[in-house]
Scaffold this motif. Sequence first.
Motif, mmCIF file in Angstrom:
data_model
loop_
_atom_site.group_PDB
_atom_site.id
_atom_site.type_symbol
_atom_site.label_atom_id
_atom_site.label_comp_id
_atom_site.label_asym_id
_atom_site.label_seq_id
_atom_site.Cartn_x
_atom_site.Cartn_y
_atom_site.Cartn_z
ATOM 1 N N ILE A 101 0.842 -1.193 0.000
ATOM 2 C CA ILE A 101 0.000 0.000 0.000
ATOM 3 C C ILE A 101 0.881 1.247 0.000
ATOM 4 O O ILE A 101 1.799 1.372 0.817
ATOM 5 N N GLU A 102 0.630 2.141 -0.939
ATOM 6 C CA GLU A 102 1.442 3.358 -1.036
ATOM 7 C C GLU A 102 0.579 4.566 -0.721
ATOM 8 O O GLU A 102 -0.376 4.835 -1.440
ATOM 9 N N PRO A 103 0.905 5.276 0.348
ATOM 10 C CA PRO A 103 0.140 6.481 0.633
ATOM 11 C C PRO A 103 0.531 7.575 -0.356
ATOM 12 O O PRO A 103 1.707 7.712 -0.694
ATOM 13 N N SER A 104 -0.436 8.296 -0.860
ATOM 14 C CA SER A 104 -0.133 9.336 -1.817
ATOM 15 C C SER A 104 -1.187 10.407 -1.720
ATOM 16 O O SER A 104 -2.380 10.130 -1.885
ATOM 17 N N ASN A 105 -0.746 11.616 -1.426
ATOM 18 C CA ASN A 105 -1.659 12.741 -1.436
ATOM 19 C C ASN A 105 -2.850 12.522 -0.508
ATOM 20 O O ASN A 105 -3.979 12.819 -0.847
ATOM 21 N N GLY A 106 -2.571 11.956 0.644
ATOM 22 C CA GLY A 106 -3.644 11.762 1.603
ATOM 23 C C GLY A 106 -4.504 10.545 1.325
ATOM 24 O O GLY A 106 -5.461 10.283 2.034
ATOM 25 N N LYS B 130 -2.303 -1.084 -12.647
ATOM 26 C CA LYS B 130 -2.796 0.282 -12.487
ATOM 27 C C LYS B 130 -2.802 0.623 -11.011
ATOM 28 O O LYS B 130 -2.727 -0.250 -10.153
ATOM 29 N N LEU B 131 -2.935 1.897 -10.734
ATOM 30 C CA LEU B 131 -3.040 2.288 -9.337
ATOM 31 C C LEU B 131 -4.512 2.264 -8.941
ATOM 32 O O LEU B 131 -5.358 2.837 -9.622
ATOM 33 N N MET B 132 -4.782 1.590 -7.864
ATOM 34 C CA MET B 132 -6.167 1.502 -7.404
ATOM 35 C C MET B 132 -6.277 2.222 -6.066
ATOM 36 O O MET B 132 -5.541 1.906 -5.125
ATOM 37 N N ASP C 144 -4.631 6.267 0.119
ATOM 38 C CA ASP C 144 -3.851 5.051 -0.011
ATOM 39 C C ASP C 144 -4.101 4.455 -1.388
ATOM 40 O O ASP C 144 -5.241 4.336 -1.827
ATOM 41 N N LEU C 145 -3.016 4.087 -2.031
ATOM 42 C CA LEU C 145 -3.146 3.480 -3.349
ATOM 43 C C LEU C 145 -2.452 2.126 -3.325
ATOM 44 O O LEU C 145 -1.566 1.889 -2.516
ATOM 45 N N VAL C 146 -2.839 1.284 -4.217
ATOM 46 C CA VAL C 146 -2.157 0.013 -4.335
ATOM 47 C C VAL C 146 -2.075 -0.324 -5.822
ATOM 48 O O VAL C 146 -2.966 0.036 -6.598
#
Lengths: 168, 974
Positions: free
Chosen positions: B739-744, B753-755, B746-748
């Motif tokens: 899980i990558e936090p980005s801009n407030g 693709k980024l979900m 969480d994306l995975v």
Amino acid sequence: MSQDTSITDSLDESIVEFVTVRIANQLFGLPIHDVEDVFVPQNITSVPMSSHEVAGVLNLRGRIVTAINMRERLQLEPRAKGEGSMAVGIEYSGESYGLVIDTVGEVLRLKEDGKEPNPSNLKPNWTSVSAGVYQLDGELMVVLDVARVLQIGDKHEQLAGQPMGIAV
Amino acid sequence: MDDLLTEFLTETNESLDVVDCELVKFEQEPNNAKILDNIFRLVHTIKGTCGFLGLPRLEALAHAAETLMGKFRDGVSVTPNAVSLILESLDRIKEILAVLEQMEAEPDGSDNDLIEQLDLLSAGGGTAEQETAEDAPTQDAPTQDAPVEDAPTQEAPTQDAPANAAPDDGDSLKIVERELKPGEVSLDDLERAFQEAEGPELATPGEPEATAPEEAKAEPEPEQKPAAQEPESKQPPAADAGAEKREGSVTSQSIRVNVDTLETLMTTVSELVLTRNQLLEMVRRIEDSEFKVPLQRLSSVTAELQEGVMKTRMQPVGNAWQKLPRIVRDLANELDKKIDLEMIGAETELDRQVLELIKDPLTHMVRNSADHGLETTQGRIDAGKPQTGKITLSAYHEGGHIIIEIVDDGRGLNAEKIKEKALENGIVTQPELDKMTDAQIQKFIFKAGFSTAKEVTSVSGRGVGMDVVRTNIELIGGSVDVTSVEGQGSTFLIKIPLTLAIISALIVEAAGQKFAVPQLSVVELVRAQAESDHRIEVINDTPVLRLRNKLLPLTHMSKMLDLDDVSVKGDASDVAPHEVDAGGEQEVGDDGEAASDQTAPKAPGVPSPRAEIEDGAGFIVVIQVGTQHYGIVVDSVFDTEEIVVKPMSSMLREIDMFSGNTILGDGSVIMIVDPNGIAQAVHGNLTLDSLQNESDDDAALDVTDSVTSLLVFRAGSTEPKAVPLSLVTRLEEIDVATIEPSNGRDLVQYRGKLMPLVYVNDELRHQEEGMQPILVFTDEDRVMGLVVDEIVDIVEEQLRIEVSTELPGVIGSAVVKEQATEILDVGHYLPKAFEDWFRRPESVDMGYAKRILLVDDSSFFRNMLSPVMSAGGYSVTAVDSAAEAIRLCNDGASFDIIVSDIEMPDMDGFGLADALASDSNWSDVPIVALSSHTSPAVIEKARSSSFVDYVGKFDREGLMHVIKDTVDAIGEAA
């Protein structure tokens, strides 16, 4: 009728063209009118429960092609890791097949009557698919009978060659 | 000459089939001038063409037959004997035609035998009939040679039939007179009314029985005995006659197209569909592609084209029935039974390929009903039944299926006899039998080598029995079932798919390989987990699942298909590195999307499929084949795809486990699993328990009409939460580390693709490491992951929201599996993932949920469309008939939009629209028409009536558009 049966420019009807392929260093010839195309087999989906000779099915320009592993078919050693493979596309009774071989060579024009019958001591599993042998310069070329190569699953054929293919 | 002859043969054969049918009908309705004209015209054409082509033998025979029919037309009464003779002549013509087709010349021989008789009857006119009227024609009719002897034999009176027939007839006549007197309608009036009526379907539906004998009496030749016509007389089914007429009008506007042309067209379209899918898949990966709009257009045009081409392959099921009236008539004569064959829904269309394949099984079953099902006339009298046995054949659409019913009112299945036979054949043991219900026992008739016929007749009981029928039907993905009440008759129910060419399939994965499972056979999906209620348990190495207090037999797909073996084989051959071998050299590059597709969901989910199975976990695809249920354990389940079934090469066809293969959107080839093949393979493992579950399961299935599949999970609080399963695209487990936090947010990374991930609520425990289950929701190219604590179950429940709530994101609470469960509003979470989710054109943006009334007779479509509409933010009420809708209207219910199917039994969509338009309550409510037919004519008709718009059933997106437009229109108007 010399060994030198290479290209003669005669328009004689007895001239037959062969696509040569190599499987485990043995040279084979496929009558050119049987061959549709040559391609690199990619993305093969294996088919569970199928005979061991069937490598699987693949998508060749929108057609589903049944790929035959010729090493298995001829009961030869499996290809070593990393060794590439090629496939010869064949249209047989309305269905598309691909014979997976090692490499594809040139097209040879040979005289029909230069072909010799199978040597009597050839193993039965090979005589069942061989339509004869040509003596070329330096090596022998076995002519493959496409119809018989594709007779897989036929019980009699299976009996001829013991299932040593699954030697793993 | 050759071309002419070919055309002549095709045409004549078709005509003859029609004549066969018509003659049988004519025999029952001797006064129907229309039928006679039709027959006369057909025979006349045959005669004319024969003369033109120089076929003297055919010409002479057709001429003699025509002459006799000419006499009928002139008013000479019709006798069964004469009809038999004409039928026989037609048979002879067919024989000659068959030779003609092979030899291109008429065979030698003479037809004088038949011609003489025909002539004799023609010449004899009134007198000949009078005498034949007295004899028993039924005796001579069926056999080819019997009447050949010479004409007088026919006139020699025999005893049987008149004895039966005459009194019977007298009775019915008396009844008729009695019935008529109170109505004060004279026979002449009736007769006139009948003849003035345009077609048989206009005859007063209430009284067809009354009119039939009536005509007989009012015949121009008063001295002739009506008895002669009566023995075989059956009441013409009005529906049948109607169908006939419709067919007739269609043929005049049709052209003949070579079947090969159609097949090629179909194949080409299939290729087009596949290419389109590939393009869609490619464009999906590109943001803001300029191809998107034209591709969407291409996509819809392709869909239309596909539908159009499919339609060209559709034929009325009546084509497969054409020969049945004749067969039944001959059988009735041969077996000395009285049989009335009624055919309903002959115009129901299905794919011609399917039609060809069910022709024989159907014929066999009707023969069976006539021979074994119905009692002899004496038997029926003894049983206190009407003398004439009845076989009803009916066909109708239901969802993506055609249902064909064969009902007889005969003796029914004798459970005792079947038991005996089953024991004798060693199919079951006595203790097993003792535990079985009659319904289960009756199903034994579909087992191989099972025929309870006491003696082998020429008709049936020759060893090829119902098992062959079952096999043939199952071969095309259909099923057959029987219900029977002893002494009252049997009902056979055949369910077959509309087409074999394109099916919807569930893509699953086992041991790293993907397979397609036809959606039609999939009943539900169950996620089994070691710790949950649903875990795979093992009895003596046989895996089973406790599902709603029943034991469901399981089979592991990887074991079933020897998948481990395959991977070994793959390594050995090395030409096929397969998906199994993620490290396979050339494959990784070539595979591209496919490889990541397969590895992505699997890798985080389960380290090894084997380990998972032993854990008692896995996805279970619950399959229904006929009445059998079983579960296939797979490693992962992907989405459903419309796939074009391609036949396997003959080399692979012997593998029962697969029914074909296809190319997926990503270009990879995938095998289509045959649920029947697997069922047979599982059979040894399937215990009696599964058999016993059947009837209960059937009952459970019957109520699925009103239930919704819910995915139950836990998130935050301990009480379970649920969402409709239909909204969930996939269930996944992701590694928390990815899980990558980005801009407030969480994306995975998910499938390249980024979900975005959305948490159900703040109480949710964020795991520090390990796997986190998520529900994946997809809307076109958007994907969102809803993070939950634990996926509990998939259940089917009647969704009744009992307590509504103010909580954001919760629709309300409902009782699911006896537990109060919060039903989540997925719509609440979607904007959290994509702020613009609801700003997109097809989204619905409004203050409160508009209420939609969905009227569709097919439970399939109700189940399919309701969730789609609910997902669009509407509140949906689904009813199964126009009558029900009207009842709601009368009850004062109110809706914003009505979406109604056009084709429905009893009252169709047009009828409903008209009825509602005149009703003040709902006259302002816009009605959207829904139909599987999208012919311009139907659309035109829909638009011109009170429907506001018209949408194809399969066009979900179009439907949502239309609903939104309609809602907007209401908003503006208000």
